[in-house]
Design a protein around this motif. Structure first.
Motif, PDB file in Angstrom:
ATOM      1  N   MET A 111      28.783  96.831-122.465  1.00  0.00           N
ATOM      2  CA  MET A 111      29.441  96.357-121.254  1.00  0.00           C
ATOM      3  C   MET A 111      28.452  96.182-120.113  1.00  0.00           C
ATOM      4  SD  MET A 111      32.875  98.716-121.348  1.00  0.00           S
ATOM      5  CE  MET A 111      33.472  98.026-119.794  1.00  0.00           C
ATOM      6  N   THR A 112      28.735  95.199-119.261  1.00  0.00           N
ATOM      7  CA  THR A 112      27.908  94.972-118.086  1.00  0.00           C
ATOM      8  C   THR A 112      28.704  94.165-117.063  1.00  0.00           C
ATOM      9  OG1 THR A 112      25.674  94.301-117.354  1.00  0.00           O
ATOM     10  CG2 THR A 112      26.847  92.787-118.803  1.00  0.00           C
TER      11      THR A 112
ATOM     12  N   GLU B 173      17.671  94.894-105.968  1.00  0.00           N
ATOM     13  CA  GLU B 173      17.093  95.608-107.098  1.00  0.00           C
ATOM     14  C   GLU B 173      18.217  95.957-108.067  1.00  0.00           C
ATOM     15  OE1 GLU B 173      13.456  98.303-105.794  1.00  0.00           O
ATOM     16  OE2 GLU B 173      15.142  98.493-104.385  1.00  0.00           O
ATOM     17  N   VAL B 174      17.989  95.693-109.335  1.00  0.00           N
ATOM     18  CA  VAL B 174      18.955  96.015-110.381  1.00  0.00           C
ATOM     19  C   VAL B 174      18.368  97.153-111.213  1.00  0.00           C
ATOM     20  CG1 VAL B 174      20.282  95.155-112.334  1.00  0.00           C
ATOM     21  CG2 VAL B 174      19.714  93.613-110.439  1.00  0.00           C
ATOM     22  N   LEU B 175      19.095  98.268-111.258  1.00  0.00           N
ATOM     23  CA  LEU B 175      18.662  99.420-112.034  1.00  0.00           C
ATOM     24  C   LEU B 175      19.689  99.675-113.134  1.00  0.00           C
ATOM     25  CD1 LEU B 175      18.076 100.009-108.760  1.00  0.00           C
ATOM     26  CD2 LEU B 175      16.917 101.973-109.731  1.00  0.00           C
ATOM     27  N   SER B 176      19.230 100.211-114.270  1.00  0.00           N
ATOM     28  CA  SER B 176      20.143 100.407-115.389  1.00  0.00           C
ATOM     29  C   SER B 176      19.582 101.436-116.365  1.00  0.00           C
ATOM     30  CB  SER B 176      20.361  99.072-116.118  1.00  0.00           C
ATOM     31  OG  SER B 176      21.062  99.246-117.329  1.00  0.00           O
ATOM     32  N   THR B 177      20.496 102.001-117.146  1.00  0.00           N
ATOM     33  CA  THR B 177      20.095 102.895-118.235  1.00  0.00           C
ATOM     34  C   THR B 177      19.847 102.120-119.525  1.00  0.00           C
ATOM     35  OG1 THR B 177      22.451 103.285-118.705  1.00  0.00           O
ATOM     36  CG2 THR B 177      21.310 104.903-117.320  1.00  0.00           C
ATOM     37  N   GLU B 178      20.227 100.837-119.566  1.00  0.00           N
ATOM     38  CA  GLU B 178      20.153 100.058-120.795  1.00  0.00           C
ATOM     39  C   GLU B 178      18.745  99.504-121.039  1.00  0.00           C
ATOM     40  OE1 GLU B 178      23.926  99.573-122.776  1.00  0.00           O
ATOM     41  OE2 GLU B 178      22.439 101.142-122.443  1.00  0.00           O
ATOM     42  N   PRO B 179      18.439  99.112-122.291  1.00  0.00           N
ATOM     43  CA  PRO B 179      17.078  98.710-122.637  1.00  0.00           C
ATOM     44  C   PRO B 179      16.742  97.249-122.367  1.00  0.00           C
ATOM     45  CG  PRO B 179      18.424  98.767-124.616  1.00  0.00           C
ATOM     46  CD  PRO B 179      19.298  99.247-123.491  1.00  0.00           C
ATOM     47  N   GLY B 180      17.761  96.434-122.037  1.00  0.00           N
ATOM     48  CA  GLY B 180      17.507  95.011-121.829  1.00  0.00           C
ATOM     49  C   GLY B 180      18.174  94.484-120.583  1.00  0.00           C
ATOM     50  N   VAL B 181      17.734  93.307-120.149  1.00  0.00           N
ATOM     51  CA  VAL B 181      18.402  92.608-119.049  1.00  0.00           C
ATOM     52  C   VAL B 181      18.382  91.116-119.371  1.00  0.00           C
ATOM     53  CG1 VAL B 181      16.302  92.389-117.603  1.00  0.00           C
ATOM     54  CG2 VAL B 181      18.570  92.283-116.543  1.00  0.00           C
ATOM     55  N   GLN B 182      19.554  90.489-119.305  1.00  0.00           N
ATOM     56  CA  GLN B 182      19.664  89.051-119.531  1.00  0.00           C
ATOM     57  C   GLN B 182      19.439  88.338-118.205  1.00  0.00           C
ATOM     58  OE1 GLN B 182      20.290  87.771-122.561  1.00  0.00           O
ATOM     59  NE2 GLN B 182      20.740  85.614-122.186  1.00  0.00           N
ATOM     60  N   PHE B 183      18.450  87.455-118.184  1.00  0.00           N
ATOM     61  CA  PHE B 183      18.148  86.642-117.007  1.00  0.00           C
ATOM     62  C   PHE B 183      18.671  85.237-117.269  1.00  0.00           C
ATOM     63  CE2 PHE B 183      14.489  84.034-115.031  1.00  0.00           C
ATOM     64  CZ  PHE B 183      15.223  83.767-113.891  1.00  0.00           C
ATOM     65  N   TYR B 184      19.642  84.821-116.432  1.00  0.00           N
ATOM     66  CA  TYR B 184      20.334  83.550-116.619  1.00  0.00           C
ATOM     67  C   TYR B 184      20.354  82.784-115.306  1.00  0.00           C
ATOM     68  CZ  TYR B 184      24.475  80.488-117.055  1.00  0.00           C
ATOM     69  OH  TYR B 184      25.343  79.423-117.034  1.00  0.00           O
ATOM     70  N   THR B 185      19.947  81.522-115.348  1.00  0.00           N
ATOM     71  CA  THR B 185      19.806  80.744-114.126  1.00  0.00           C
ATOM     72  C   THR B 185      20.960  79.760-113.894  1.00  0.00           C
ATOM     73  OG1 THR B 185      18.223  79.406-115.433  1.00  0.00           O
ATOM     74  CG2 THR B 185      17.314  80.927-113.810  1.00  0.00           C
ATOM     75  N   GLY B 186      22.134  80.111-114.362  1.00  0.00           N
ATOM     76  CA  GLY B 186      23.307  79.279-114.086  1.00  0.00           C
ATOM     77  C   GLY B 186      23.190  77.885-114.668  1.00  0.00           C
TER      78      GLY B 186
ATOM     79  N   GLU C 151      21.815  90.663-116.027  1.00  0.00           N
ATOM     80  CA  GLU C 151      22.824  91.462-116.709  1.00  0.00           C
ATOM     81  C   GLU C 151      22.176  92.558-117.566  1.00  0.00           C
ATOM     82  OE1 GLU C 151      25.441  88.529-118.816  1.00  0.00           O
ATOM     83  OE2 GLU C 151      24.073  87.158-117.775  1.00  0.00           O
ATOM     84  N   PRO C 152      22.182  93.799-117.108  1.00  0.00           N
ATOM     85  CA  PRO C 152      21.652  94.897-117.931  1.00  0.00           C
ATOM     86  C   PRO C 152      22.530  95.088-119.158  1.00  0.00           C
ATOM     87  CG  PRO C 152      21.876  95.558-115.629  1.00  0.00           C
ATOM     88  CD  PRO C 152      22.620  94.280-115.788  1.00  0.00           C
ATOM     89  N   GLN C 153      21.926  95.384-120.322  1.00  0.00           N
ATOM     90  CA  GLN C 153      22.702  95.353-121.554  1.00  0.00           C
ATOM     91  C   GLN C 153      21.921  95.924-122.733  1.00  0.00           C
ATOM     92  OE1 GLN C 153      23.096  91.177-122.701  1.00  0.00           O
ATOM     93  NE2 GLN C 153      20.918  90.900-122.585  1.00  0.00           N
ATOM     94  N   LYS C 154      22.650  96.153-123.846  1.00  0.00           N
ATOM     95  CA  LYS C 154      22.018  96.224-125.149  1.00  0.00           C
ATOM     96  C   LYS C 154      21.596  94.809-125.511  1.00  0.00           C
ATOM     97  CE  LYS C 154      23.010 100.631-126.400  1.00  0.00           C
ATOM     98  NZ  LYS C 154      23.809 101.094-125.274  1.00  0.00           N
ATOM     99  N   PHE C 155      20.747  94.665-126.498  1.00  0.00           N
ATOM    100  CA  PHE C 155      20.257  93.336-126.834  1.00  0.00           C
ATOM    101  C   PHE C 155      21.373  92.488-127.462  1.00  0.00           C
ATOM    102  CE2 PHE C 155      15.618  94.913-127.607  1.00  0.00           C
ATOM    103  CZ  PHE C 155      15.543  95.296-126.278  1.00  0.00           C
ATOM    104  N   PRO C 156      21.338  91.174-127.237  1.00  0.00           N
ATOM    105  CA  PRO C 156      22.307  90.293-127.892  1.00  0.00           C
ATOM    106  C   PRO C 156      22.218  90.421-129.416  1.00  0.00           C
ATOM    107  CG  PRO C 156      21.040  89.113-126.228  1.00  0.00           C
ATOM    108  CD  PRO C 156      20.387  90.437-126.394  1.00  0.00           C
TER     109      PRO C 156
END
Length: 381
Positions: A202-203, A308-321, A345-350
């Motif tokens: 979830m994110t 600043e985006v902080l997270s416990t998850e190992p990945g972040v999805q960078f999306y430019t709309g 979007e901080p997350q587990k990997f896709p």
């Protein structure tokens, strides 16, 4: 001049302390936001601090409808794309600020296998399942469990996803907790318990323009930093190959910070061609952590706003709309086009359920899921 005396000094000190506490307190306000077609009432809850930062959350989709913050001159603006009214979120969904789940991002073919059994999810992204399969957590009414003011304003929303919901196994009891403190930290925590093995990721899907949503300048001039030395490269349908690809020497190297627009049109890079720009998961150097650590830093040189985006998850999805094509009319009548917003979007990997080398998204009974993230707004002078 009359002496105050010890008692007067104590009283004055207490009054000053109480005044300071009141000034630093964060406030919660609940208001009606509309009604769904089945008659369900939706509320908007606004968390605000004493320094001009506020967040408005809808109980529909546990959605971050707005995030307000000052620029270097003190001008307040909303920095997330979205809609002004509930009906638009229902009738024209585009994941603006919503809570996505059960599984954020893509699962190849909408299929995964758990303990020898294969599960099929709805396909809502060509041949893949995206953000829960088209009828995910972003399209349901959440229950407001609690909402309270204090040094940190807090909103807790709850939802029960039944066994078999969109093809996912297990009854899942989920809470999303929004918090706002006096320092401008908007915390979002996701917690889930299941009664049988399942997968959870979830994110939040906020799309940001730190110049203010709908700004003429857009986001290509924003400066982005991502502490990641590798991405998970994708194929034509944006499913990771399972490899880790170093960012060094590529347009994906944001470790030292770079302007977003510098690489977004670099058609020499196959990954940019696949994503129509940036739409990629970065494997954060920090990995999976017990407490939120930096996943990304975004700065708008024009306004001075910093996220600043902080997270416990190992990945972040960078999306430019990249799929904003001018058909979405958002807040204040703004027409959203490619480049008008950035999602981090901080997350587990896709597709982690189908990639054994990725951090597992499995959740078991007695071992709850937890993801804590923070959106921290500040100003660079």
């Amino acid at each position: 001049m009359r002496a105050i005396g010890k008692t007067g000094i104590i009283v004055a000190t207490m009054l000053a302390a109480l005044s300071t506490q009141a000034a630093d307190a964060a406030d919660v306000k609940r208001t009606p936001a509309g009604t769904l077609k089945d008659g369900t009432a939706i509320e908007a809850v606004t968390l605000s601090n004493a320094h001009g930062v506020s967040a408005r959350i809808l109980s529909y989709g546990a959605t971050l409808q707005s995030l307000m913050g000052p620029d270097r001159n003190g001008k307040i603006a909303d920095v997330v794309l979205g809609y002004d009214d509930l009906a638009s979120y229902v009738d024209h969904p585009n994941f603006f600020g919503v809570t996505v789940g059960r599984y954020a991002n893509r699962i190849a073919g909408g299929r995964f296998t758990l303990d020898g059994k294969t599960y099929q999810l709805p396909l809502n992204d060509k041949t893949n399942s995206l953000h829960g399969g088209g009828n995910g957590f972003d399209k349901v009414a959440w229950t407001i469990v609690s909402a309270k003011s204090g040094p940190t304003a807090t909103l807790v929303l709850g939802y029960r996803s039944p066994d078999g919901d969109s093809g996912y196994p297990g009854t899942l009891d989920v809470t999303v907790t929004y918090t706002l403190d006096d320092a401008g930290n908007l915390g979002i925590s996701y917690d889930a318990k299941t009664d049988k093995p399942t997968i959870v990721n979830m994110t939040n899907h906020a799309i940001f323009d730190l110049g203010g949503e709908g700004s003429a300048a857009g986001t290509y001039g924003h400066r982005l930093t991502i502490p990641a030395k590798a991405i998970t490269p994708v194929g034509e349908t944006l499913i990771p190959t399972g490899a880790l690809q170093p960012v060094a020497g590529t347009v994906f190297d944001f470790r030292g910070g770079r302007i977003v627009g510098e690489g977004i049109r670099d058609g020499r890079d196959q990954q940019i061609r696949y994503g129509h720009g940036y739409d990629h998961n970065f494997a954060l150097d920090k990995g999976l952590t017990a407490k939120p650590e930096l996943a990304a830093r975004l700065e708008d040189p024009l306004s001075g706003r910093v996220l600043e985006v902080l997270s416990t998850e190992p990945g972040v999805q960078f999306y430019t709309g990249n799929f904003l094509d001018g058909t979405f009319v958002g807040k204040q009548g703004h027409l959203y086009r490619m480049g008008d917003g950035i999602a981090l979007e901080p997350q587990k990997f896709p597709d982690a359920p189908n990639k054994p080398s990725f951090v597992s998204a499995r959740v078991d009974p007695g071992k709850p899921y937890h993801h804590a993230m923070i959106y921290r707004l500040s100003v660079a002078r």
